[in-house]
Design an enzyme around this catalytic site. Structure first.
Site, PDB file in Angstrom:
ATOM      1  N   VAL A  31       0.852  -1.195   0.000  1.00  0.00           N
ATOM      2  CA  VAL A  31       0.000   0.000   0.000  1.00  0.00           C
ATOM      3  C   VAL A  31       0.889   1.247   0.000  1.00  0.00           C
ATOM      4  CG1 VAL A  31      -1.859  -1.198   1.219  1.00  0.00           C
ATOM      5  CG2 VAL A  31      -0.169   0.082   2.538  1.00  0.00           C
ATOM      6  N   GLU A  76      10.294   3.154 -12.327  1.00  0.00           N
ATOM      7  CA  GLU A  76       9.209   3.266 -13.296  1.00  0.00           C
ATOM      8  C   GLU A  76       9.781   3.487 -14.690  1.00  0.00           C
ATOM      9  OE1 GLU A  76       6.052   5.883 -12.011  1.00  0.00           O
ATOM     10  OE2 GLU A  76       6.237   5.098  -9.976  1.00  0.00           O
ATOM     11  N   CYS A 123       8.858   8.720  -4.840  1.00  0.00           N
ATOM     12  CA  CYS A 123       9.597   8.163  -3.702  1.00  0.00           C
ATOM     13  C   CYS A 123      10.824   8.921  -3.211  1.00  0.00           C
ATOM     14  CB  CYS A 123       9.981   6.731  -4.015  1.00  0.00           C
ATOM     15  SG  CYS A 123       8.502   5.700  -4.124  1.00  0.00           S
TER      16      CYS A 123
HETATM   17  P1  NAD Z   1       0.296   3.405  -5.302  1.00  0.00           P
HETATM   18  O1  NAD Z   1      -0.315   4.583  -4.662  1.00  0.00           O
HETATM   19  O2  NAD Z   1       0.422   3.352  -6.787  1.00  0.00           O
HETATM   20  O3  NAD Z   1      -0.505   2.084  -4.864  1.00  0.00           O
HETATM   21  C1  NAD Z   1      -0.887   1.804  -3.569  1.00  0.00           C
HETATM   22  C2  NAD Z   1      -2.253   1.118  -3.618  1.00  0.00           C
HETATM   23  O4  NAD Z   1      -2.605   0.673  -2.303  1.00  0.00           O
HETATM   24  C3  NAD Z   1      -3.399   2.054  -4.069  1.00  0.00           C
HETATM   25  O5  NAD Z   1      -4.024   1.503  -5.217  1.00  0.00           O
HETATM   26  C4  NAD Z   1      -4.340   2.114  -2.859  1.00  0.00           C
HETATM   27  O6  NAD Z   1      -5.710   2.171  -3.222  1.00  0.00           O
HETATM   28  C5  NAD Z   1      -4.012   0.792  -2.178  1.00  0.00           C
HETATM   29  N1  NAD Z   1      -4.384   0.744  -0.759  1.00  0.00           N
HETATM   30  C6  NAD Z   1      -4.152   1.671   0.221  1.00  0.00           C
HETATM   31  N2  NAD Z   1      -4.644   1.245   1.407  1.00  0.00           N
HETATM   32  C7  NAD Z   1      -5.180   0.008   1.181  1.00  0.00           C
HETATM   33  C8  NAD Z   1      -5.836  -0.944   2.018  1.00  0.00           C
HETATM   34  N3  NAD Z   1      -6.014  -0.736   3.321  1.00  0.00           N
HETATM   35  N4  NAD Z   1      -6.269  -2.101   1.454  1.00  0.00           N
HETATM   36  C9  NAD Z   1      -6.082  -2.324   0.129  1.00  0.00           C
HETATM   37  N5  NAD Z   1      -5.473  -1.463  -0.709  1.00  0.00           N
HETATM   38  C10 NAD Z   1      -5.023  -0.308  -0.193  1.00  0.00           C
HETATM   39  O7  NAD Z   1       1.720   3.222  -4.626  1.00  0.00           O
HETATM   40  P2  NAD Z   1       3.026   2.519  -5.261  1.00  0.00           P
HETATM   41  O8  NAD Z   1       3.731   3.479  -6.141  1.00  0.00           O
HETATM   42  O9  NAD Z   1       2.654   1.167  -5.784  1.00  0.00           O
HETATM   43  O10 NAD Z   1       3.907   2.372  -3.952  1.00  0.00           O
HETATM   44  C11 NAD Z   1       3.607   1.429  -2.959  1.00  0.00           C
HETATM   45  C12 NAD Z   1       4.791   1.329  -2.010  1.00  0.00           C
HETATM   46  O11 NAD Z   1       5.939   0.865  -2.727  1.00  0.00           O
HETATM   47  C13 NAD Z   1       5.210   2.668  -1.386  1.00  0.00           C
HETATM   48  O12 NAD Z   1       5.649   2.428  -0.071  1.00  0.00           O
HETATM   49  C14 NAD Z   1       6.381   3.101  -2.244  1.00  0.00           C
HETATM   50  O13 NAD Z   1       7.287   3.903  -1.514  1.00  0.00           O
HETATM   51  C15 NAD Z   1       7.030   1.784  -2.597  1.00  0.00           C
HETATM   52  N6  NAD Z   1       7.781   1.783  -3.865  1.00  0.00           N
HETATM   53  C16 NAD Z   1       7.286   2.411  -4.977  1.00  0.00           C
HETATM   54  C17 NAD Z   1       7.995   2.353  -6.185  1.00  0.00           C
HETATM   55  C18 NAD Z   1       7.491   3.030  -7.427  1.00  0.00           C
HETATM   56  O14 NAD Z   1       8.201   3.039  -8.411  1.00  0.00           O
HETATM   57  N7  NAD Z   1       6.304   3.594  -7.463  1.00  0.00           N
HETATM   58  C19 NAD Z   1       9.180   1.617  -6.260  1.00  0.00           C
HETATM   59  C20 NAD Z   1       9.650   0.965  -5.109  1.00  0.00           C
HETATM   60  C21 NAD Z   1       8.922   1.055  -3.917  1.00  0.00           C
HETATM   61  C1  UGA Z   2      13.582   5.280  -8.097  1.00  0.00           C
HETATM   62  C2  UGA Z   2      14.752   4.290  -7.945  1.00  0.00           C
HETATM   63  O1  UGA Z   2      15.571   4.388  -9.110  1.00  0.00           O
HETATM   64  C3  UGA Z   2      14.238   2.863  -7.782  1.00  0.00           C
HETATM   65  O2  UGA Z   2      15.334   1.978  -7.558  1.00  0.00           O
HETATM   66  C4  UGA Z   2      13.294   2.814  -6.582  1.00  0.00           C
HETATM   67  O3  UGA Z   2      12.752   1.515  -6.438  1.00  0.00           O
HETATM   68  C5  UGA Z   2      12.176   3.798  -6.792  1.00  0.00           C
HETATM   69  O4  UGA Z   2      12.725   5.137  -6.968  1.00  0.00           O
HETATM   70  C6  UGA Z   2      11.247   3.900  -5.626  1.00  0.00           C
HETATM   71  O5  UGA Z   2      11.576   3.511  -4.523  1.00  0.00           O
HETATM   72  O6  UGA Z   2      10.157   4.423  -5.891  1.00  0.00           O
HETATM   73  P1  UGA Z   2      11.990   6.024 -10.067  1.00  0.00           P
HETATM   74  O7  UGA Z   2      11.620   7.136  -9.142  1.00  0.00           O
HETATM   75  O8  UGA Z   2      10.903   5.245 -10.706  1.00  0.00           O
HETATM   76  O9  UGA Z   2      12.905   4.955  -9.291  1.00  0.00           O
HETATM   77  O10 UGA Z   2      12.891   6.597 -11.247  1.00  0.00           O
HETATM   78  P2  UGA Z   2      14.432   7.021 -11.381  1.00  0.00           P
HETATM   79  O11 UGA Z   2      14.933   6.476 -12.650  1.00  0.00           O
HETATM   80  O12 UGA Z   2      15.205   6.735 -10.176  1.00  0.00           O
HETATM   81  O13 UGA Z   2      14.321   8.595 -11.566  1.00  0.00           O
HETATM   82  C7  UGA Z   2      13.929   9.433 -10.500  1.00  0.00           C
HETATM   83  C8  UGA Z   2      14.050  10.876 -10.924  1.00  0.00           C
HETATM   84  O14 UGA Z   2      15.416  11.252 -11.047  1.00  0.00           O
HETATM   85  C9  UGA Z   2      13.415  11.195 -12.263  1.00  0.00           C
HETATM   86  O15 UGA Z   2      12.740  12.425 -12.184  1.00  0.00           O
HETATM   87  C10 UGA Z   2      14.590  11.272 -13.206  1.00  0.00           C
HETATM   88  O16 UGA Z   2      14.352  12.069 -14.324  1.00  0.00           O
HETATM   89  C11 UGA Z   2      15.640  11.886 -12.300  1.00  0.00           C
HETATM   90  N1  UGA Z   2      17.038  11.621 -12.720  1.00  0.00           N
HETATM   91  C12 UGA Z   2      17.513  10.356 -12.775  1.00  0.00           C
HETATM   92  C13 UGA Z   2      17.874  12.687 -13.010  1.00  0.00           C
HETATM   93  O17 UGA Z   2      17.454  13.871 -12.941  1.00  0.00           O
HETATM   94  N2  UGA Z   2      19.163  12.441 -13.376  1.00  0.00           N
HETATM   95  C14 UGA Z   2      19.669  11.177 -13.441  1.00  0.00           C
HETATM   96  O18 UGA Z   2      20.867  11.020 -13.766  1.00  0.00           O
HETATM   97  C15 UGA Z   2      18.815  10.104 -13.138  1.00  0.00           C
END
Ligand code: NAD
Ligand code: UGA
Length: 462
Positions: free
Chosen positions: A89, A164, A275
């Protein structure tokens, strides 16, 4: 078909959806169900129009959905029927009370823990997939194991490192899988269960196990280090602009030191994404809580430089365009926080758009995947905003183009045609340094990259 393991993921977001699709694809003998409180999100996962854009994700979901991957809103049933539960979540920055603007908001997290406790009828492994402050597993354990009814819960930490835009590739070929557990018999057994799942496709030497607190902390620290590199090169980009050095040349020279390495050294308008900012602030808050103010200040400066870099971009635009943007039309190429995603969370483009509107510029927002999110992000902000997907049409009649996302398509556009269609003098502010600056200059543009000397047709600046 009988399945060897049944897996539930609570939270069908950017992490939950793709990660579970990969587990389902790689482990056909696991039955994987993803649940969410948001019925629209679940409906989208069950449709041809997935709720997130990721290269390769459509194919992955098409190959597994209905076979051993299911999306549902039946959370209670999911908890009852599955023995391995990932919790993915959202954990945003707290916006109220103590720690507002810094600490992680753990309300969704705790709600999930209580739901698991309420609906469980058998012992389970609960896996922290969300990014959390170190020691959160302790709270999870305390909530889950507060009843003496013979049901036992093992809590593991298994942070996600996907980025992403490359999520599918990152999930298929991860640098590492990190699994933290308690080092008790039960904890080690639970750890092994999860190791076995990943070992279906991840080479054993890339599956790292650790104590649970190291695992939780490593996730925050990984993001902090990545963001720190970006802030470091962005800070240097400001110096390059003063010293007539070229930041791309500097980062190439620095990155060729094998101890430093070349990645994540691209100067830009600053990092965005859901993040980096939240995780660093979370780390800062933790350090302050432990009385480590010097450590907290050090990491907080990474965020400060990021804010500075975004404001600097606006100030450079203002300075170049004769100190007024009022009434000028500016086209934003790109709104997503990075290329190959429609995600705009914490995108620097939001800040830049707001600031341009404050300066009373008109803006035309263009992006191949993020216009829907951009409309939501800018809803209610006063000023003239148009949304135009085609970058050529978007630039027509504009005084300047600000390139904010490094989409490949911007590299190969018909720049002479674009120049002809714009107001003169025409400006390009390349916030990602991806364009051929000399070519744009030769066509007639005044070109302002990040961290490089501008190329202008104004005599006094040459
Ligand atoms: P998100 O907001 O896209 O998804 C979270 C989902 O959880 C939502 O769809 C929400 O409706 C659901 N949710 C919330 N409370 C709930 C509940 N009680 N029961 C069921 N569903 C519930 O978030 P995300 O980007 O997938 O990130 C999730 C976690 O992973 C965060 O802690 C984030 O820091 C971490 N993370 C994100 C990324 C990324 O690239 N987005 C990468 C690594 C780690
Ligand atoms: C980042 C980390 O790379 C992942 O390993 C991690 O799991 C994730 O956060 C998370 O915890 O959410 P993400 O945010 O999806 O992933 O994308 P990145 O490629 O890291 O880029 C982050 C931001 O930095 C972007 O806005 C990108 O444009 C910027 N960036 C990246 C720069 O400005 N310069 C660079 O050299 C690289």
């Amino acid at each position: 078909m009988t399945f060897e393991k049944t897996i539930l993921c609570i939270g069908a977001g950017y992490v939950g959806g793709p990660t579970m699709a990969m587990i389902a694809a790689q482990c056909p003998r696991c039955l994987v169900t993803v649940v969410d409180i948001n019925p629209e999100r679940i409906a989208a996962w069950n449709s041809d129009n997935l709720p997130i854009y990721e290269p390769g994700l459509d194919e992955l979901v098409r190959a597994t959905r209905g076979r051993n991957l299911f999306f549902s809103t039946e959370i209670e049933r999911g908890i009852r029927e599955n023995d391995i539960i990932f919790v993915s979540v959202n954990t945003p920055t707290k916006s109220f009370g103590l720690g507002a603007g810094m600490a992680a908001d753990l309300q969704y997290w705790e709600k999930t823990a209580r739901q698991i406790l309420e609906f469980s009828e058998s012992s389970k492994i609960v896996i922290e997939k969300s990014t959390l402050p170190v020691k959160t597993a302790l709270a999870m354990e305390r909530i889950l194991n507060c009843r003496e009814n013979g049901i036992h819960f093992d809590v593991l930490s298994n942070p996600e490192f996907l980025a992403e835009g490359t999520a599918v590739r990152d999930l298929e070929h991860p640098d590492r899988i990190l699994i933290g557990s308690r080092e008790t018999d039960n904890g080690l057994k639970a750890r092994q269960t999860l190791v076995d799942i990943y070992a279906s496709w991840v080479p054993k030497e890339r599956i790292l196990t650790s104590n649970i607190w190291s695992s939780e902390l490593s996730k925050l620290v990984s993001n902090a280090f990545l963001a720190q590199r970006i802030s470091s090169i962005n800070a240097i980009s400001a110096l390059c602009e003063k010293a007539e050095a070229d930041v791309a040349e500097v980062s190439r020279a620095v990155g060729m030191d094998s101890r430093i390495g070349p990645k994540f050294l691209n100067a830009s308008i600053g990092f965005g994404g859901s993040c980096f900012r939240k995780d660093i602030l979370n780390l800062v808050y933790l350090c302050r809580n432990y009385g480590l103010d010097a450590v907290a200040d050090y990491w907080e400066s990474v965020v400060k430089i990021n804010d500075y870099q975004q404001e600097r971009f606006i100030r450079n635009m203002l300075g170049a365009m004769f100190n007024t943007l009022a009434g000028k039309r500016i086209c934003l190429w790109g709104f997503a926080f990075k290329a190959n995603t429609g995600d705009t969370r914490e995108s620097p483009a939001i800040f830049i758009a707001r600031r341009l509107l404050e300066e009373q510029a008109e803006i035309v927002v263009s992006d191949p995947k993020a216009l829907k999110n951009a409309r939501t992000d800018l809803a209610g902000i006063e000023g003239q905003i148009r949304y135009v997907e085609d970058p050529l049409l978007a630039a027509e009649g504009c005084h300047a183009i600000a390139l904010l996302t490094e989409w490949d398509l911007y590299r190969t556009l018909d720049f002479p045609k674009i120049f002809d269609s714009m107001a003169k003098p025409a400006f390009i502010f390349d916030g990602r340094n991806i364009l051929d600056h000399h070519r744009c200059f030769d066509i007639g543009f005044n070109v302002y990259p990040v961290g490089k000397p501008p190329l202008t047709h104004f005599l006094e600046e040459r």
